[in-house]
Design a protein around this motif. Sequence first.
Motif, PDB file in Angstrom:
ATOM      1  N   UNK A 185     -10.343  59.119  60.325  1.00 44.00           N
ATOM      2  CA  UNK A 185     -10.347  58.556  58.978  1.00 44.00           C
ATOM      3  C   UNK A 185     -11.037  57.194  58.959  1.00 44.00           C
ATOM      4  N   UNK A 186     -11.605  56.866  57.813  1.00 46.99           N
ATOM      5  CA  UNK A 186     -12.236  55.562  57.636  1.00 46.99           C
ATOM      6  C   UNK A 186     -11.182  54.557  57.179  1.00 46.99           C
ATOM      7  N   UNK A 187     -11.135  53.427  57.854  1.00 46.48           N
ATOM      8  CA  UNK A 187     -10.226  52.341  57.475  1.00 46.48           C
ATOM      9  C   UNK A 187     -11.070  51.250  56.819  1.00 46.48           C
ATOM     10  N   UNK A 188     -10.758  50.921  55.584  1.00 47.91           N
ATOM     11  CA  UNK A 188     -11.567  49.954  54.841  1.00 47.91           C
ATOM     12  C   UNK A 188     -11.324  48.530  55.335  1.00 47.91           C
ATOM     13  N   UNK A 189     -12.276  47.653  55.033  1.00 47.31           N
ATOM     14  CA  UNK A 189     -12.119  46.240  55.371  1.00 47.31           C
ATOM     15  C   UNK A 189     -10.895  45.661  54.671  1.00 47.31           C
ATOM     16  N   UNK A 190     -10.673  46.084  53.418  1.00 46.22           N
ATOM     17  CA  UNK A 190      -9.533  45.588  52.661  1.00 46.22           C
ATOM     18  C   UNK A 190      -8.217  45.980  53.334  1.00 46.22           C
ATOM     19  N   UNK A 191      -8.168  47.206  53.861  1.00 48.18           N
ATOM     20  CA  UNK A 191      -6.950  47.655  54.530  1.00 48.18           C
ATOM     21  C   UNK A 191      -6.713  46.872  55.816  1.00 48.18           C
ATOM     22  N   UNK A 192      -7.784  46.583  56.551  1.00 47.94           N
ATOM     23  CA  UNK A 192      -7.640  45.788  57.771  1.00 47.94           C
ATOM     24  C   UNK A 192      -7.129  44.388  57.451  1.00 47.94           C
ATOM     25  N   UNK A 193      -7.641  43.799  56.380  1.00 44.17           N
ATOM     26  CA  UNK A 193      -7.174  42.470  55.986  1.00 44.17           C
ATOM     27  C   UNK A 193      -5.689  42.493  55.645  1.00 44.17           C
ATOM     28  N   UNK A 200      -4.203  39.644  50.723  1.00 47.87           N
ATOM     29  CA  UNK A 200      -5.149  40.392  49.908  1.00 47.87           C
ATOM     30  C   UNK A 200      -6.564  39.915  50.170  1.00 47.87           C
ATOM     31  N   UNK A 201      -7.539  40.817  50.144  1.00 44.17           N
ATOM     32  CA  UNK A 201      -8.913  40.464  50.478  1.00 44.17           C
ATOM     33  C   UNK A 201      -9.516  39.438  49.531  1.00 44.17           C
ATOM     34  N   UNK A 202     -10.409  38.635  50.079  1.00 44.35           N
ATOM     35  CA  UNK A 202     -11.208  37.705  49.288  1.00 44.35           C
ATOM     36  C   UNK A 202     -12.666  37.936  49.651  1.00 44.35           C
ATOM     37  N   UNK A 203     -13.546  37.175  49.031  1.00 39.39           N
ATOM     38  CA  UNK A 203     -14.967  37.318  49.353  1.00 39.39           C
ATOM     39  C   UNK A 203     -15.273  36.833  50.767  1.00 39.39           C
ATOM     40  N   UNK A 204     -14.438  35.935  51.301  1.00 40.21           N
ATOM     41  CA  UNK A 204     -14.690  35.362  52.616  1.00 40.21           C
ATOM     42  C   UNK A 204     -13.896  36.130  53.671  1.00 40.21           C
ATOM     43  N   UNK A 205     -14.455  37.227  54.159  1.00 40.66           N
ATOM     44  CA  UNK A 205     -13.755  38.031  55.152  1.00 40.66           C
ATOM     45  C   UNK A 205     -14.586  38.189  56.420  1.00 40.66           C
ATOM     46  N   UNK A 206     -15.385  37.170  56.727  1.00 44.51           N
ATOM     47  CA  UNK A 206     -16.239  37.234  57.907  1.00 44.51           C
ATOM     48  C   UNK A 206     -15.430  37.274  59.194  1.00 44.51           C
ATOM     49  N   UNK A 226     -15.754  56.099  73.629  1.00 39.35           N
ATOM     50  CA  UNK A 226     -15.005  55.680  72.443  1.00 39.35           C
ATOM     51  C   UNK A 226     -15.730  54.506  71.801  1.00 39.35           C
ATOM     52  N   UNK A 227     -15.888  54.582  70.475  1.00 35.76           N
ATOM     53  CA  UNK A 227     -16.669  53.554  69.794  1.00 35.76           C
ATOM     54  C   UNK A 227     -16.220  53.414  68.345  1.00 35.76           C
ATOM     55  N   UNK A 228     -16.570  52.279  67.767  1.00 33.84           N
ATOM     56  CA  UNK A 228     -16.258  52.008  66.363  1.00 33.84           C
ATOM     57  C   UNK A 228     -17.520  52.275  65.547  1.00 33.84           C
ATOM     58  N   UNK A 229     -17.411  53.181  64.607  1.00 33.98           N
ATOM     59  CA  UNK A 229     -18.545  53.533  63.757  1.00 33.98           C
ATOM     60  C   UNK A 229     -18.380  52.879  62.392  1.00 33.98           C
ATOM     61  N   UNK A 230     -19.452  52.280  61.897  1.00 33.65           N
ATOM     62  CA  UNK A 230     -19.424  51.629  60.591  1.00 33.65           C
ATOM     63  C   UNK A 230     -19.815  52.609  59.493  1.00 33.65           C
ATOM     64  N   UNK A 231     -18.979  52.700  58.476  1.00 37.10           N
ATOM     65  CA  UNK A 231     -19.318  53.455  57.268  1.00 37.10           C
ATOM     66  C   UNK A 231     -19.734  52.406  56.243  1.00 37.10           C
ATOM     67  N   UNK A 232     -21.036  52.204  56.100  1.00 34.40           N
ATOM     68  CA  UNK A 232     -21.555  51.086  55.320  1.00 34.40           C
ATOM     69  C   UNK A 232     -21.001  51.062  53.902  1.00 34.40           C
TER      70      UNK A 232
END
Length: 258
Positions: A185-193, A200-206, A226-232
Motif C-alpha cells: 500500500x502507498x503511505x502518504x506524506x500526510x499520514x507519515x507526518x 497535521x501536515x503543513x507546507x513545510x514538510x521537508x 527491499x526498497x522505498x518506491x515513490x508514488x509521485x
Amino acid sequence: MSEQETPAGERNHLKTMLVIDDDEHFLEHTSRYFRNWIRVECVPDGLSGLVQTIKLEPDIILLNFRAAKVNCAELCRKIRDISSGLLFVLADEGMGGEERIACFEAGADDVMSSSFNWKELMLRIQVLLRRGSSMDAKQDAASVLHFGPLRMDRTTFRAFVLDQDLILTRKEFSILWAMAAKPGEIVSRQELLRRVWNYNPTDDDRMIDTHLNRLRKKLHRASERIRIKTAWGIGYKLESLSIAAMLILMLQWCADML
C-alpha cells in the motif's frame, strides 16, 4: 512556575533527561519543571554531553544549539551513533533553516525555538515517549514485524535486512514501520507526518525528505531486495523483491550494458 504533577502512566518509571546547556538559570527551570516525572542531569557542553550519554543512556537529550560549542549537526550525529534516546535541539535566532535541516539529517527528533513554551515541550516529550514510534493502536499491538527480508522489533527499535542491523534512528524506524505495516500500500506524506511526528501536515514538510533519504541509503547498503518506491504526488510504498525478480533485474541490467 508551578510544580508539575507526575503524568499518568509515568509514575512507575522515572525517565532520564540529559540537558546540554551552560545557562544555570535554564538548567534550574528544567530540573524544577520536570522533577516529578523525569530525572534531570545537566552538562555544560557537547563533549561532556557525549560522555554522559554513554554513562547514563538517557531517554531524552535536550541540546541547546548555543551550548554545543561544536558543529551542532555533527554533535547530533555523534549522539545518535551512541544513543537511541529522543533528541531535541533548541535553536536560537542565529540558527538558519539549513542548519535545522542538517540537525534532522543527523538524527534529531525535533528542533524547537529556544524561546519555547515549557508546557509545549512537556507535551511533545510525553507524546513521543508514550507513543514510541507513533503507531496506531493496531500496529502497537505487534512488537515484531516481517516484510520480505526485513525484520523489525518495536521493543528494541531495531531493524534487520538479511540479519544485517540497519542501525536506525527512532524516526527512521517509525517511518519504515509505518510502511512495512501496510505491505503493497502507498503511505502518504500526510499520514507519515501524523503517525511519526504526530501533527497535521503543513507546507513545510521537508523533514520527511531528509529522513527518507537516509533510510533509503541504509536499505540500499543492506540489500537491493527491499526498497522505498515513490508514488509521485501521493506518497511512498515499501517493496520487497523476490530472488527471481532480482535475477530478472540483473539480466536486464546486463542486457543494457551490451
